[in-house]
Design a protein around this motif. Structure first.
Motif, PDB file in Angstrom:
ATOM      1  N   ASP A 127      82.026  23.897  80.167  1.00  0.00           N
ATOM      2  CA  ASP A 127      83.171  24.322  81.010  1.00  0.00           C
ATOM      3  C   ASP A 127      84.238  24.395  80.788  1.00  0.00           C
ATOM      4  O   ASP A 127      84.778  24.257  79.493  1.00  0.00           O
ATOM      5  CB  ASP A 127      82.274  23.101  81.871  1.00  0.00           C
ATOM      6  N   MET A 141      69.997  24.829  83.730  1.00  0.00           N
ATOM      7  CA  MET A 141      71.081  24.232  83.376  1.00  0.00           C
ATOM      8  C   MET A 141      70.239  22.556  82.439  1.00  0.00           C
ATOM      9  O   MET A 141      70.769  22.098  81.664  1.00  0.00           O
ATOM     10  CB  MET A 141      71.555  23.364  84.375  1.00  0.00           C
ATOM     11  N   ALA A 182      72.099  29.550  81.738  1.00  0.00           N
ATOM     12  CA  ALA A 182      72.560  29.748  83.370  1.00  0.00           C
ATOM     13  C   ALA A 182      74.243  29.956  83.152  1.00  0.00           C
ATOM     14  O   ALA A 182      74.669  29.462  82.744  1.00  0.00           O
ATOM     15  CB  ALA A 182      71.832  28.997  84.268  1.00  0.00           C
ATOM     16  N   ILE A 236      76.017  22.706  77.579  1.00  0.00           N
ATOM     17  CA  ILE A 236      76.328  22.608  78.739  1.00  0.00           C
ATOM     18  C   ILE A 236      77.899  22.364  78.379  1.00  0.00           C
ATOM     19  O   ILE A 236      78.594  21.960  78.004  1.00  0.00           O
ATOM     20  CB  ILE A 236      76.206  22.128  80.512  1.00  0.00           C
ATOM     21  N   GLY A 287      69.225  28.061  88.706  1.00  0.00           N
ATOM     22  CA  GLY A 287      70.821  27.464  87.981  1.00  0.00           C
ATOM     23  C   GLY A 287      70.365  26.575  88.028  1.00  0.00           C
ATOM     24  O   GLY A 287      70.351  25.883  86.705  1.00  0.00           O
ATOM     25  N   ALA A 334      68.967  23.356  79.755  1.00  0.00           N
ATOM     26  CA  ALA A 334      70.337  24.059  78.534  1.00  0.00           C
ATOM     27  C   ALA A 334      70.735  22.656  77.625  1.00  0.00           C
ATOM     28  O   ALA A 334      70.320  21.148  77.784  1.00  0.00           O
ATOM     29  CB  ALA A 334      71.699  23.654  79.094  1.00  0.00           C
ATOM     30  N   ARG A 370      79.975  26.927  84.258  1.00  0.00           N
ATOM     31  CA  ARG A 370      79.467  25.701  83.452  1.00  0.00           C
ATOM     32  C   ARG A 370      78.346  26.953  83.808  1.00  0.00           C
ATOM     33  O   ARG A 370      78.324  28.000  83.865  1.00  0.00           O
ATOM     34  CB  ARG A 370      78.540  25.154  84.466  1.00  0.00           C
ATOM     35  N   GLN A 407      76.834  29.047  86.404  1.00  0.00           N
ATOM     36  CA  GLN A 407      77.613  28.665  87.841  1.00  0.00           C
ATOM     37  C   GLN A 407      79.240  28.488  87.691  1.00  0.00           C
ATOM     38  O   GLN A 407      79.438  28.067  87.101  1.00  0.00           O
ATOM     39  CB  GLN A 407      76.632  26.806  87.853  1.00  0.00           C
ATOM     40  N   GLY A 438      74.974  27.608  80.535  1.00  0.00           N
ATOM     41  CA  GLY A 438      74.187  26.875  80.583  1.00  0.00           C
ATOM     42  C   GLY A 438      73.382  27.902  79.124  1.00  0.00           C
ATOM     43  O   GLY A 438      73.347  28.787  79.262  1.00  0.00           O
TER      44      GLY A 438
END
Ligand code: SMO
Length: 704
Positions: A164, A156, A290, A162, A152, A159, A279, A292, A281
């Protein structure tokens, strides 16, 4: 299946309704007992404290009172089993009546048994509980789990964008029409009880009572009579219910307890309350790299059987149907000095879905891609199913992109976008929101016993249960087709531990997929024996275990406008597309989706349990807690398609929670889209006019 299929798939009217709609339903509170004692509880007024003394003298001599009990009388009652879906690190107790401590406002401290419900309540008010206030305990993690796949952090790092998001789900009061209720008949000749319990899981009630009370399960018969709604809130046993059955054995008398609406707000399990942060990405072409996320689900100071389901589902379902190979996801269940929380229609699925669908919408904004297009680019292709997600879910079947395409067509997506843009240019606040969703229906086993009588009539006894959601009709349709008999020849029973085989119950959108498959296989066995010339009467018993979860899914669209002066939101268009697998009865599917949408709308727009900082409940009645009314529901355009699931014999997928999962994400996305021209990027539910008005004003004053 046979040639003469003509019931499955038909919109046959519900056989339950003639009784239920005419007010002739028989609920637990309607059960007439011989000279019962009525139970009333004295409840804690403080969220945390030490009990010094409970003075019961005045209550004991009050009119009609037979007995008063405190915690000391029930110290021996055992714990309630908790489904360890995520590893439990701290064991919590299950005090039937508070012992030395109280841990939440509303916790039962003492109980009065009297010859009428009113006298029991009056006497409970004469009890004086001397409790020394203590500060509320720090929130305590009682269970946690994490999942990782790929890398992850590295993904990220690669990316282009990102995005969130944090979502704080309001706590919700499940609020079935019928509150919790239990009626216990004590049989002196055999020292046994018959328990009428408003429950989704009568067999679990029996086994849990046997464990907690330390009596043989054979001495307890549990009947779930008509159940006036449950929504997960009635899937676990409550302290008040255990006490009532204990009191019946102890006093060798019949007992009754029915919760008041206030008691439901205070002490029934609440739902949602999850806070999740994520989050996502992605590459500049919109491909997700990714995910998270951290999920935190509240639990109370005692855990109902399904206490951990919400925190588990809210995390493990987060990748949804998207192809995301790098992820780090964790979840925690955290205890507070508040009412217990448990599963509530969707049970973590709406929570997961809101977070991922917000992240996906933010990804669309940051890349400038159309919200449908970015979903299409990332959903798992039908050719890649079955597909295992990074959290271990096996997505079984379907065509996710088809749900989007159908929605696009049926909702008139392109025209709706043009209309939104034209109105926007005139200064109107109007938004369009999309929500894709997944709904795993439960896993495991269920049972059926089918008897073909000599007169040709058929008795279907299911281990599943009914809470007014049409099981009797659907199971009769299945039996009619397999056996080639008329619906009128078939009687369906469920919810009685004496007359029905052992089973699980009605929850997790599992009744049709698993319970219905069991009915089908039992009928097929009867049919095969008939074909070999065996003659009635004959009976077949089936314990059916599915191969795994069947994953229903769909896509919802909502158009929502906001009045700039008042903040009042209006849903102008709502469209649902659901793949529910093989449909037994489209009337039942439509009802489930409609009802689910209403509950999802309630969460998104109005419902919220509020406690003050001292753990006192501020929303203790329907004067303070806004439940949606019929007039709050927009017209919902419903569309379905069917890709049978390979995970169960029927090919069905769950639909009982679909609307509750799909609606909040679409509504939230629509509301944020409506205010986006002002610079608003996030809103929290419920989207009340007050919340929207404040968001509009904060944006206009440049303080967002
Ligand atoms: S929330 Mo449901 O009754 O699994």
């Amino acid at each position: 299946m046979r040639d003469h299929i003509h019931h499955i798939g038909q919109g046959i009217a519900r056989r339950e309704d003639a009784v239920l709609v005419a007010g002739m339903g028989r609920y637990a509170d309607d059960i007439q007992l011989r000279d019962p004692l009525y139970v009333s509880f004295l409840r804690s007024l403080v969220p945390c404290g030490e009990i010094l003394n409970v003075e019961t003298d005045d209550a004991l001599v009050a009119d009609g009172v037979a007995a008063v009990h405190g915690g000391a009388d029930v110290t021996h009652l055992g714990p309630l089993a908790v489904n360890p879906l995520i590893p439990i690190s701290v064991q919590t107790g299950f005090p039937v009546l508070a012992q030395a401590q109280v841990q939440a406002v509303g916790q039962p401290v003492a109980a009065v048994l009297a010859n009428s419900a009113a006298r029991a309540q009056d006497a409970a008010e004469l009890i004086f509980a001397d409790i020394v206030d203590q500060p509320i305990a720090e929130p305590q993690t009682v269970a946690e789990q994490s999942w990782s796949a790929g890398d992850g952090a590295a993904a990220m790092g690669q990316a282009d964008h990102i995005v969130d998001c944090t979502i704080r789900h309001p706590r919700l009061a499940p609020s079935p029409l019928e509150p919790r209720a239990i009626a216990v008949a004590y049989h002196g000749d055999s020292d046994t009880v018959t328990v009428w319990h408003s429950t989704q899981t009568p067999h679990r009630t029996r086994s849990a009572l046997a464990d907690i009370l330390g009596v043989d399960a054979a001495r307890i018969r549990v009947i779930a009579p008509h159940v006036g709604g449950a929504f997960g809130m009635k899937a676990s046993l409550y302290p008040e219910e255990v006490f009532s059955v204990w009191a019946a054995f102890h006093h060798k008398r019949d007992m009754k307890w029915t919760a008041s609406r206030s008691e439901e707000f205070l002490s029934a399990t609440q739902g949602r309350g999850v806070t999740s942060k994520g989050r996502l990405g992605l590459r500049s072409d919109g491909v997700f790299l990714a995910l998270q996320a951290e999920v935190e689900g509240p639990v109370g100071k005692w855990l109902p059987n399904s206490a951990l389901t919400t925190a588990w589902n809210a995390a493990r379902i987060l990748p949804s149907g998207y192809n995301i190979s790098n992820l780090d996801i964790s979840t925690r269940a955290v205890a507070h000095n508040l009412a217990p929380t448990g599963i509530y229609r969707g049970a973590g699925r709406p929570e997961a879905n809101c977070l991922i669908e917000r992240l996906v919408d933010k990804a669309a904004v940051v890349t400038g891609l159309d919200p449908l297009e970015i979903r299409r680019r990332n959903l798992v292709a039908s050719t890649d199913l079955p597909y295992r997600t990074g959290t271990g879910n096996l997505l079984d079947s379907g065509d996710y992109a088809r749900a989007l395409t159908l929605l696009e067509e049926k909702a008139g997506y392109a025209a709706a976008l043009r209309d939104r843009d034209a109105r926007r240019s005139r200064g109107e606040l109007v938004g369009l929101g999309i929500g894709f969703y997944l709904e795993p229906s439960g896993s495991g086993w269920e049972t059926a016993q089918v008897t073909l009588n000599a007169d040709g009539s058929v008795l279907v006894a299911s281990g599943s249960s009914s809470q007014g959601h049409g099981r009797e009709t659907a199971f009769a349709q299945i039996a009619a087709d397999v056996l080639g008999v008329a619906m009128g020849q078939i009687t369906v029973i469920c919810g009685d531990t004496e007359t029905c085989p052992e089973g699980i119950g009605a929850l997790a959108s599992r009744s049709t997929a698993i319970g219905g498959s069991a009915v089908m296989l039992a009928c097929e066995e009867i049919k095969a024996r008939q074909d070999k010339r065996e003659t009635a009467p004959m009976s077949a018993d089936i314990r059916y275990e599915n191969k795994g979860e069947a994953w229903g899914y769909g896509a919802y669209m909502v158009v929502l406008s906001v009045d700039r002066e008042t903040g009042v939101p209006t849903i102008e268009q709502a469209v649902a597309v659901d793949d529910t697998g093989r449909i037994i009865n489209p009337v039942l599917v439509a009802g489930q989706v409609q009802g689910g949408f209403a509950q999802g709308l309630g969460e998104a727009m109005m419902e919220q349990v509020i406690y003050d900082g001292d753990g006192q409940l501020l929303t203790g009645s329907f004067m303070d807690y806004a439940l949606p009314r019929a007039s709050d529901m927009p017209h919902l355009a419903q569309h379905t398609f069917e890709t049978p699931s390979p995970m169960n014999a029927l090919g069905a997928k769950g639909v009982g929670e679909a609307g509750t999962i799909g609606a909040p994400a679409a509504i939230l996305n629509a509301a944020i889209d409506a205010l986006r021209p002002l610079g608003v990027e996030d809103l929290q539910m419920p989207l009340t006019s007050q919340a929207l008005w404040h968001a509009i004003h904060a944006a206009e004053e440049g303080t967002t």
